[in-house]
Motif scaffolding. Sequence first.
Motif, short mmCIF file in Angstrom:
data_model
loop_
_atom_site.label_atom_id
_atom_site.label_comp_id
_atom_site.label_asym_id
_atom_site.label_seq_id
_atom_site.Cartn_x
_atom_site.Cartn_y
_atom_site.Cartn_z
N GLY A 26 -1.15 -0.97 4.75
CA GLY A 26 -0.13 -0.47 3.84
C GLY A 26 -0.04 -1.20 2.52
N ARG A 27 -0.09 -2.50 2.55
CA ARG A 27 0.04 -3.28 1.32
C ARG A 27 -1.32 -3.73 0.78
NH1 ARG A 27 3.41 -4.65 -1.85
NH2 ARG A 27 3.75 -6.57 -2.95
N ALA A 102 1.10 0.26 -3.31
CA ALA A 102 1.66 -0.12 -2.01
C ALA A 102 2.93 0.69 -1.73
CB ALA A 102 1.96 -1.62 -1.98
N ALA A 103 3.67 1.06 -2.78
CA ALA A 103 4.87 1.88 -2.60
C ALA A 103 4.51 3.24 -2.01
CB ALA A 103 5.61 2.05 -3.92
N ILE A 150 12.04 1.95 9.32
CA ILE A 150 10.77 1.30 9.58
C ILE A 150 10.84 -0.15 9.10
CG2 ILE A 150 9.69 1.98 7.39
CD1 ILE A 150 7.12 2.51 8.97
N GLU A 151 10.37 -1.04 9.94
CA GLU A 151 10.31 -2.45 9.54
C GLU A 151 9.12 -2.62 8.62
OE1 GLU A 151 10.19 -4.91 13.00
OE2 GLU A 151 11.88 -3.87 13.90
N VAL A 152 9.29 -3.41 7.60
CA VAL A 152 8.21 -3.55 6.63
C VAL A 152 7.82 -5.00 6.44
CG1 VAL A 152 8.69 -1.39 5.43
CG2 VAL A 152 9.89 -3.46 4.75
N SER A 153 7.85 -5.76 7.50
CA SER A 153 7.56 -7.18 7.37
C SER A 153 6.18 -7.42 6.78
CB SER A 153 7.69 -7.87 8.72
OG SER A 153 6.82 -7.27 9.66
N ILE A 154 5.18 -6.64 7.19
CA ILE A 154 3.85 -6.88 6.63
C ILE A 154 3.69 -6.25 5.26
CG2 ILE A 154 2.76 -7.05 8.89
CD1 ILE A 154 1.60 -4.24 8.34
#
Length: 158
Positions: A26-27, A102-103, A150-154
């Motif tokens: 994702g990023r 990434a967005a 959604i968790e976006v830790s990464i």
Amino acid sequence: MTSNFDFARAAWPGLADDCMRAESYGRSDPRGCLFYARRVVEQVVTRIYDVDALPLPYRDDLAARIGDPAFLQATGPDVVMKADLIRKAGNDAVHRERLISAATGLRVLEELFDLVLVGRSLGPAGSHHLDSPLRPRGYRQLAEVPRLTIEVSILSPL
């Protein structure tokens, strides 16, 4: 490392692997994220056609399946919109040279998360072990699925 898509592993391991791959890119590689997200959509849409025994549309491709009135009736407009958004983003990732942010990857992952929640209710092809085979029509309407964040830790900014 935990994933936002861990919930899909028991019912659909191959799909969960592709979801986690999309999430991990994702990023760092949004183009790769969109590619894998589109691949997941293709699997979810195919599963819906198989489980609901929907007639194949005039063309047997993802765009035609998503745009078919029978698919809309079976899933509702939210599923169609999300699936088509991911399909188009994935196509752009493969066929266009433009930069993908990434967005954009994060937005696609959010939509993918919703679709996988819907697809998970189907279980493996030919099996309904996660849900009653006698469930009422409209069981996949997203309005009835609690919206999970959604968790976006990464994916969080550096």
